[in-house]
Motif scaffolding. Structure first.
Motif, PDB file in Angstrom:
ATOM      1  N   LYS A 181       0.660  -1.313   0.052  1.00  0.00           N
ATOM      2  CA  LYS A 181       0.140   0.005   0.078  1.00  0.00           C
ATOM      3  C   LYS A 181       1.024   1.138  -0.063  1.00  0.00           C
ATOM      4  N   CYS A 182       0.525   2.446  -0.410  1.00  0.00           N
ATOM      5  CA  CYS A 182       0.847   3.480  -0.345  1.00  0.00           C
ATOM      6  C   CYS A 182       0.288   4.432   0.479  1.00  0.00           C
ATOM      7  N   ILE A 183       1.038   4.435   1.819  1.00  0.00           N
ATOM      8  CA  ILE A 183       0.234   5.020   3.045  1.00  0.00           C
ATOM      9  C   ILE A 183       1.160   6.426   3.282  1.00  0.00           C
ATOM     10  N   ILE A 184       0.735   7.654   3.164  1.00  0.00           N
ATOM     11  CA  ILE A 184       1.355   8.667   3.373  1.00  0.00           C
ATOM     12  C   ILE A 184       0.317   9.762   4.354  1.00  0.00           C
ATOM     13  N   GLY A 185       1.105  10.141   5.549  1.00  0.00           N
ATOM     14  CA  GLY A 185       0.245  10.907   6.291  1.00  0.00           C
ATOM     15  C   GLY A 185      -0.776  10.294   7.085  1.00  0.00           C
ATOM     16  N   GLY A 186      -0.774   8.602   7.076  1.00  0.00           N
ATOM     17  CA  GLY A 186      -1.931   8.054   7.567  1.00  0.00           C
ATOM     18  C   GLY A 186      -3.016   7.857   6.625  1.00  0.00           C
ATOM     19  N   VAL A 187      -2.705   8.120   5.508  1.00  0.00           N
ATOM     20  CA  VAL A 187      -3.808   8.027   4.450  1.00  0.00           C
ATOM     21  C   VAL A 187      -3.480   6.949   3.189  1.00  0.00           C
ATOM     22  N   HIS A 238       7.255   9.267   9.371  1.00  0.00           N
ATOM     23  CA  HIS A 238       8.455   8.718   9.854  1.00  0.00           C
ATOM     24  C   HIS A 238       9.355  10.052  10.096  1.00  0.00           C
ATOM     25  N   ALA A 239       9.324  10.981   8.898  1.00  0.00           N
ATOM     26  CA  ALA A 239      10.165  12.214   9.002  1.00  0.00           C
ATOM     27  C   ALA A 239       9.698  13.039  10.162  1.00  0.00           C
ATOM     28  N   ILE A 240       8.263  13.242  10.387  1.00  0.00           N
ATOM     29  CA  ILE A 240       7.536  13.978  11.417  1.00  0.00           C
ATOM     30  C   ILE A 240       8.218  13.515  12.566  1.00  0.00           C
ATOM     31  N   MET A 241       8.108  11.986  13.058  1.00  0.00           N
ATOM     32  CA  MET A 241       8.688  11.356  14.205  1.00  0.00           C
ATOM     33  C   MET A 241       9.884  11.717  14.571  1.00  0.00           C
ATOM     34  N   ASP A 242      10.759  11.544  13.375  1.00  0.00           N
ATOM     35  CA  ASP A 242      12.324  11.984  13.422  1.00  0.00           C
ATOM     36  C   ASP A 242      12.505  13.323  13.954  1.00  0.00           C
ATOM     37  N   ALA A 243      11.711  14.196  13.412  1.00  0.00           N
ATOM     38  CA  ALA A 243      11.801  15.713  13.594  1.00  0.00           C
ATOM     39  C   ALA A 243      11.306  15.849  15.261  1.00  0.00           C
ATOM     40  N   VAL A 244      10.587  15.226  15.708  1.00  0.00           N
ATOM     41  CA  VAL A 244      10.146  15.429  17.007  1.00  0.00           C
ATOM     42  C   VAL A 244      10.850  14.714  17.957  1.00  0.00           C
ATOM     43  N   SER A 280       7.624  -1.488   8.694  1.00  0.00           N
ATOM     44  CA  SER A 280       6.308  -1.006   9.085  1.00  0.00           C
ATOM     45  C   SER A 280       5.510  -0.685   7.924  1.00  0.00           C
ATOM     46  N   ASP A 281       4.534   0.262   7.839  1.00  0.00           N
ATOM     47  CA  ASP A 281       3.761   0.463   6.798  1.00  0.00           C
ATOM     48  C   ASP A 281       4.657   1.408   5.696  1.00  0.00           C
ATOM     49  N   ALA A 282       5.802   1.825   6.244  1.00  0.00           N
ATOM     50  CA  ALA A 282       6.738   2.830   5.426  1.00  0.00           C
ATOM     51  C   ALA A 282       6.302   4.087   5.096  1.00  0.00           C
ATOM     52  N   THR A 298       7.842  -6.719  16.535  1.00  0.00           N
ATOM     53  CA  THR A 298       6.713  -6.050  17.125  1.00  0.00           C
ATOM     54  C   THR A 298       6.259  -5.096  16.158  1.00  0.00           C
ATOM     55  N   PHE A 299       7.119  -4.468  15.653  1.00  0.00           N
ATOM     56  CA  PHE A 299       6.827  -3.515  14.545  1.00  0.00           C
ATOM     57  C   PHE A 299       6.644  -3.733  13.183  1.00  0.00           C
ATOM     58  N   LEU A 300       6.570  -5.143  12.923  1.00  0.00           N
ATOM     59  CA  LEU A 300       6.502  -5.638  11.582  1.00  0.00           C
ATOM     60  C   LEU A 300       5.245  -5.209  10.832  1.00  0.00           C
ATOM     61  N   ASP A 301       5.007  -4.359   9.940  1.00  0.00           N
ATOM     62  CA  ASP A 301       3.787  -3.823   9.034  1.00  0.00           C
ATOM     63  C   ASP A 301       2.813  -3.184  10.051  1.00  0.00           C
ATOM     64  N   ILE A 302       3.436  -2.529  11.106  1.00  0.00           N
ATOM     65  CA  ILE A 302       2.867  -1.573  12.117  1.00  0.00           C
ATOM     66  C   ILE A 302       2.241  -0.410  11.448  1.00  0.00           C
ATOM     67  N   ASP A 303       1.035   0.224  11.724  1.00  0.00           N
ATOM     68  CA  ASP A 303       0.573   1.273  11.303  1.00  0.00           C
ATOM     69  C   ASP A 303       1.142   2.557  11.965  1.00  0.00           C
ATOM     70  N   SER A 304       1.978   3.249  11.143  1.00  0.00           N
ATOM     71  CA  SER A 304       2.655   4.377  11.710  1.00  0.00           C
ATOM     72  C   SER A 304       2.023   5.509  12.590  1.00  0.00           C
ATOM     73  N   MET A 305       0.708   5.483  12.284  1.00  0.00           N
ATOM     74  CA  MET A 305      -0.110   6.325  13.306  1.00  0.00           C
ATOM     75  C   MET A 305       0.075   5.734  14.795  1.00  0.00           C
ATOM     76  N   ILE A 306       0.222   4.517  14.959  1.00  0.00           N
ATOM     77  CA  ILE A 306       0.333   3.761  16.205  1.00  0.00           C
ATOM     78  C   ILE A 306       1.750   4.313  16.987  1.00  0.00           C
ATOM     79  N   LEU A 307       2.847   4.063  15.942  1.00  0.00           N
ATOM     80  CA  LEU A 307       4.179   4.737  16.069  1.00  0.00           C
ATOM     81  C   LEU A 307       4.069   6.315  16.722  1.00  0.00           C
ATOM     82  N   CYS A 308       3.283   7.032  15.983  1.00  0.00           N
ATOM     83  CA  CYS A 308       3.341   8.447  16.271  1.00  0.00           C
ATOM     84  C   CYS A 308       2.515   8.595  17.726  1.00  0.00           C
ATOM     85  N   GLN A 309       1.548   7.973  17.953  1.00  0.00           N
ATOM     86  CA  GLN A 309       0.903   8.049  19.280  1.00  0.00           C
ATOM     87  C   GLN A 309       2.008   7.749  20.368  1.00  0.00           C
ATOM     88  N   LYS A 310       2.922   6.816  20.001  1.00  0.00           N
ATOM     89  CA  LYS A 310       3.918   6.588  21.076  1.00  0.00           C
ATOM     90  C   LYS A 310       5.169   7.732  21.318  1.00  0.00           C
TER      91      LYS A 310
END
Length: 157
Positions: A17-23, A42-48, A35-37, A67-79
């Protein structure tokens, strides 16, 4: 106040899938990653994380951990947002750029902004996302991958 910068890149490939910005953006190719790539998140999390001097997402969420295989990056952002709040910070603003020849990002920018604002508990006015092509130059121009840059300003909560 603290400033951070983030950068991420992922290869375009078939069968993902082409998931960008949670879309989930309809496209014949998707982004390859552990992850979902989601290059933008990923860039925003690295900035924070960078603004807090806490390394990057590869350190926090290593690709050697299934644990992070194919994980939704929105979940990582929550963390990451939880860590940010625990450290006593809030988002001042985020400014990000997606670099992709295709697909076109314009129809999805508002939803991306909303997703980022929601996960980081800030107003959508504090999140700017834009996209550009590289005029068919380089790996993004050749549609081999998509990259993103992000900067953020953290303020004391």
């Amino acid at each position: 106040m603290r400033i951070g910068h983030g950068y991420d890149v992922h290869k375009l490939t078939e069968g993902r899938k082409c998931i960008i910005g949670g879309v989930d953006i309809p496209h014949r190719l998707g982004l390859l990653g552990h992850s979902d790539a989601d290059v933008l998140l990923h860039a925003i999390m690295d900035a924070v994380l960078g603004a807090m001097a806490l390394g990057d997402i590869g350190h926090l969420f290593p690709d050697t951990d299934n644990t992070f295989l194919d994980i939704d990056s929105m979940i990582l952002c929550q963390k990451v947002a939880h860590i940010m709040r625990d450290k006593g910070y809030k988002i001042g603003n985020i400014d990000a750029t997606i670099i992709a020849q295709k697909p076109k990002m314009a129809p999805y920018i508002d939803l991306m902004r909303s997703n980022v604002a929601t996960v980081f508990s800030t107003d959508v006015e504090n999140v700017n996302i834009k996209a550009t092509t590289e005029e068919k130059l380089g790996f993004t121009g050749a549609e081999l991958g998509i990259s993103a840059h992000a900067v953020c300003l953290l303020e004391n909560a």
